[in-house]
Scaffold this active site. Structure first.
Site, PDB file in Angstrom:
ATOM      1  N   LYS A  49      17.416 -25.335   4.656  1.00 19.38           N
ATOM      2  CA  LYS A  49      18.475 -25.238   5.027  1.00 19.38           C
ATOM      3  C   LYS A  49      19.584 -26.525   4.700  1.00 19.38           C
ATOM      4  CE  LYS A  49      17.161 -22.845   9.135  1.00 19.38           C
ATOM      5  NZ  LYS A  49      17.976 -21.438   9.100  1.00 19.38           N
ATOM      6  N   ASP A  98       4.859 -20.615  16.776  1.00 18.92           N
ATOM      7  CA  ASP A  98       6.155 -19.968  15.956  1.00 18.92           C
ATOM      8  C   ASP A  98       6.904 -20.900  15.318  1.00 18.92           C
ATOM      9  OD1 ASP A  98       7.381 -17.437  14.709  1.00 18.92           O
ATOM     10  OD2 ASP A  98       8.663 -17.639  16.183  1.00 18.92           O
ATOM     11  N   GLU A 115      17.673 -19.542  20.021  1.00 16.86           N
ATOM     12  CA  GLU A 115      18.108 -18.292  19.465  1.00 16.86           C
ATOM     13  C   GLU A 115      18.573 -17.524  20.574  1.00 16.86           C
ATOM     14  OE1 GLU A 115      15.181 -16.863  15.971  1.00 16.86           O
ATOM     15  OE2 GLU A 115      14.050 -17.846  17.516  1.00 16.86           O
ATOM     16  N   HIS A 169       8.421 -25.585  11.806  1.00 15.25           N
ATOM     17  CA  HIS A 169       9.886 -25.821  11.731  1.00 15.25           C
ATOM     18  C   HIS A 169      10.211 -27.130  12.513  1.00 15.25           C
ATOM     19  CE1 HIS A 169      10.011 -21.917  10.029  1.00 15.25           C
ATOM     20  NE2 HIS A 169      10.422 -21.174  11.067  1.00 15.25           N
ATOM     21  N   LYS A 176      13.859 -18.193  22.774  1.00 17.61           N
ATOM     22  CA  LYS A 176      14.455 -17.076  22.233  1.00 17.61           C
ATOM     23  C   LYS A 176      15.276 -16.640  23.814  1.00 17.61           C
ATOM     24  CE  LYS A 176      11.455 -15.126  18.842  1.00 17.61           C
ATOM     25  NZ  LYS A 176      12.477 -15.555  17.663  1.00 17.61           N
ATOM     26  N   HIS A 182      11.058 -22.099   5.646  1.00 15.49           N
ATOM     27  CA  HIS A 182      12.292 -22.029   5.490  1.00 15.49           C
ATOM     28  C   HIS A 182      13.391 -23.033   5.864  1.00 15.49           C
ATOM     29  CE1 HIS A 182      12.675 -19.366   8.946  1.00 15.49           C
ATOM     30  NE2 HIS A 182      14.169 -19.636   8.698  1.00 15.49           N
ATOM     31  N   ARG A 238       0.807  -1.220   0.049  1.00 16.39           N
ATOM     32  CA  ARG A 238       0.116   0.213  -0.007  1.00 16.39           C
ATOM     33  C   ARG A 238       0.738   1.648  -0.071  1.00 16.39           C
ATOM     34  NH1 ARG A 238      -4.371  -0.201   4.418  1.00 16.39           N
ATOM     35  NH2 ARG A 238      -2.626  -0.596   5.622  1.00 16.39           N
ATOM     36  N   LYS A 293       4.622 -18.680   6.272  1.00  8.24           N
ATOM     37  CA  LYS A 293       4.023 -18.942   7.544  1.00  8.24           C
ATOM     38  C   LYS A 293       3.594 -17.730   8.591  1.00  8.24           C
ATOM     39  CE  LYS A 293       6.522 -19.811  11.525  1.00  8.24           C
ATOM     40  NZ  LYS A 293       7.472 -18.583  11.861  1.00  8.24           N
TER      41      LYS A 293
HETATM   42  C1  BG6 Z   1      10.936 -17.442  11.860  1.00  7.88           C
HETATM   43  C2  BG6 Z   1      10.279 -17.366  13.172  1.00  7.88           C
HETATM   44  O1  BG6 Z   1       9.986 -18.596  11.249  1.00  7.88           O
HETATM   45  O2  BG6 Z   1      12.069 -18.412  12.173  1.00  7.88           O
HETATM   46  C3  BG6 Z   1      11.184 -16.409  14.079  1.00  7.88           C
HETATM   47  O3  BG6 Z   1       9.052 -16.431  13.019  1.00  7.88           O
HETATM   48  C4  BG6 Z   1      12.746 -17.131  14.133  1.00  7.88           C
HETATM   49  O4  BG6 Z   1      10.521 -16.281  15.168  1.00  7.88           O
HETATM   50  C5  BG6 Z   1      12.966 -17.635  12.836  1.00  7.88           C
HETATM   51  O5  BG6 Z   1      13.573 -16.333  14.880  1.00  7.88           O
HETATM   52  C6  BG6 Z   1      14.344 -18.155  12.931  1.00  7.88           C
HETATM   53  O6  BG6 Z   1      14.880 -18.644  11.868  1.00  7.88           O
HETATM   54  P1  BG6 Z   1      16.277 -18.799  11.370  1.00  7.88           P
HETATM   55  O7  BG6 Z   1      16.523 -19.572  10.151  1.00  7.88           O
HETATM   56  O8  BG6 Z   1      17.053 -17.594  12.041  1.00  7.88           O
HETATM   57  O9  BG6 Z   1      16.627 -20.212  12.327  1.00  7.88           O
END
Ligand code: BG6
Length: 492
Positions: free
Chosen positions: A185, A238, A219, A243, A342, A181, A51, A151
């Protein structure tokens, strides 16, 4: 060893949310790298849409900033950057009104009807339905159209089904690419190679030889400006629903009949459907929720979750650990311990397969303890695989046993840049290869397992336990595994 570049057919990538965080951090840098490597044909375009009013030139300036921030200097040459920026276009489009659709259509039509059109929905899921229907209604879709969905697909089973149905009204499943994603990897793909291109592991890959599996996705970052989304999601939605369950599937699945999209996804689906249900009857025993408090991370003091959020209270978990089990012949009795969080001690993701102890030791005590073999697949950082074995300490001094790794560090062994997961996946969309994307029934099966956990936390009022930032999460997550006489693998 060098990587091979197979050019793809000419395309237009239309990125809704083209000036957003994902486009800036991941999509534009990933497409730049593919262009740098010569994979993107002349004439292919990347069209940002949102937008926000932007001209093509302003969007190119945004693209330049994205490359400056998220592509290493060693990979930026003036010529390559300029060539990539010349591929960028922008149209102001509103998902919920008529604004901009005719302009977007005429830009796409300039390239004719034969070119692949990939619509990437890097926007809030609340817009997926509107965008899918507008693309169709305004005549932007043709036979070679694909739609890419980020996602989260839903926040529970019901909303995921509703979203899938909305997209399904306008696009055939073969055109829908639900991205996770983690599947792009390198180590995750290497897991398939290790399992199915070697004779060594498969005979041992079952409850007779495997003691347990651990999956850690840790993380060190906190909310990173995503409070609005994250506080409504939490770590289970999340990270685990997508994942981590995908990783569980790839470790556990039966050999597919071929490396093709449906054969692989059929096998993943069977694993998701075999996961032992976690509900009110066992929730306290099998799951741990945590929320980070102030502490130290990345070498400095950091605030707690509530302060980051700017709210006095929140029951959202930033950490989750689960003891999962797979009720099938291969895996009965083999726990899969998973944890993610996290603001943990470090950024580190790995899959660890621990084999059973030897049945009997012929060595005397002086030789040292015979440790269990472990296969450690490191997703990040320092991607690679280590197979831990017992060997004899070299030299004289009698039989002394040592636990040592056979080390395959990808970057060092193969001397190639480790591509970002998005690079591979963005090109797979153009190739029309859905192998590394989630099918509709898979996403729904994952929610079928996650939903009862969410409900049981609610019904049993299981609140997240605080953990200090910079640690490995709440102490109860250590108890979760140590109760079974096992321990979390310490990264080396
Ligand atoms: C995302 C999550 O899908 O993956 C994030 O929404 C997370 O919260 C991220 O930080 C982690 O991805 P990667 O590739 O950095 O491990």
């Amino acid at each position: 060893m060098s990587s091979q570049i197979i050019p793809v057919e000419c395309f237009d990538y239309i990125v809704f949310g083209g000036n957003g965080d994902l486009a800036e951090r991941k999509l534009l840098p990933a497409l730049y790298h593919r262009d740098l490597d010569g994979q993107i044909p002349p004439g292919a375009r990347i069209i940002g849409a949102s937008r926000t009013p932007f001209t093509d030139e302003e969007y190119r300036a945004f693209g330049r900033e994205a490359l400056n921030s998220f592509v290493g200097e060693a990979h930026r040459t003036e010529e390559a950057v300029e060539r990539f920026l010349s591929r960028l276009y922008y149209r102001q489009v509103d998902a919920r009104s008529e604004t901009g659709w005719a302009e977007l259509k005429s830009l796409l039509d300039e390239a004719g009807q034969d070119r692949i059109r990939a619509f990437y929905l890097a926007v809030s899921p609340s817009l997926f339905g509107d965008l899918a229907s507008s693309v169709k209604r305004h005549g932007l879709a043709h036979e070679k159209t694909r739609i890419v969905v980020e996602k989260p697909v839903g926040r529970d089973l019901a909303s995921a089904k509703a979203l899938n149905a909305l997209i399904g009204e306008h696009f055939d499943e073969s055109q829908v690419f639900r991205i996770d994603h983690y599947l792009g990897k390198e180590t995750v793909q290497n897991l398939m190679a290790l399992r199915f291109a070697n004779m060594l592991y498969e005979p041992l890959w079952n409850s007779a030889y495997v003691d347990h599996v651990q999956i850690t996705v840790a993380e060190s970052v906190g909310l990173e400006g995503r409070a609005g989304y994250y506080d409504k999601a939490g770590a289970l939605r999340d990270m685990v629903q997508n994942h981590i369950l995908q990783l569980v599937c790839l470790v556990a699945l039966e050999p597919p009949s071929a490396m093709d999209a449906d054969a692989l996804r059929d096998e993943k689906l069977k694993i998701l459907r075999s996961l032992k249900r976690i509900d009110e009857s066992n929730i306290e025993h099998l799951t741990v929720r945590g929320q980070y408090k102030a502490g130290a991370s990345n070498g400095g003091a950091v605030k707690g979750y509530l302060e980051d959020l700017g709210e006095p209270t929140s029951d959202t978990e930033t950490f989750v650990a689960i003891k999962a089990e797979i009720n099938n012949w291969r895996w009965a009795g083999v726990p899969f311990y998973i944890r993610t969080g996290k603001r943990l001690s470090e950024r580190m993701s790995e899959i660890v397969v621990t084999f059973r102890p030897i049945p009997h030791s012929i060595f005397d005590n002086a030789a040292g303890h015979v440790q269990q073999n472990q296969l450690v697949m490191r997703l990040q950082p320092d991607e690679g695989v280590k197979q831990w074995l017992m060997i004899k300490d070299p030299g004289p001094g009698g039989m002394r046993l040592r636990h040592v790794p056979l080390d395959m560090s990808f970057a060092e062994s193969f001397h190639v840049r480790n591509p970002d997961a998005y690079e591979r996946l963005l090109m797979d969309v153009i190739r029309g290869n859905q192998t590394l994307f989630m099918r509709r029934d898979e996403v729904e099966a994952a929610w079928e397992w996650v939903d009862p956990i969410l409900k049981a936390w609610d019904a049993r009022a299981v609140r997240p336990q605080g953990y200090t930032s910079g640690t490995w999460g709440p102490s109860s997550s250590i108890a979760l595994i140590e109760r079974d006489g096992r321990t979390w693998h310490e990264p080396d």
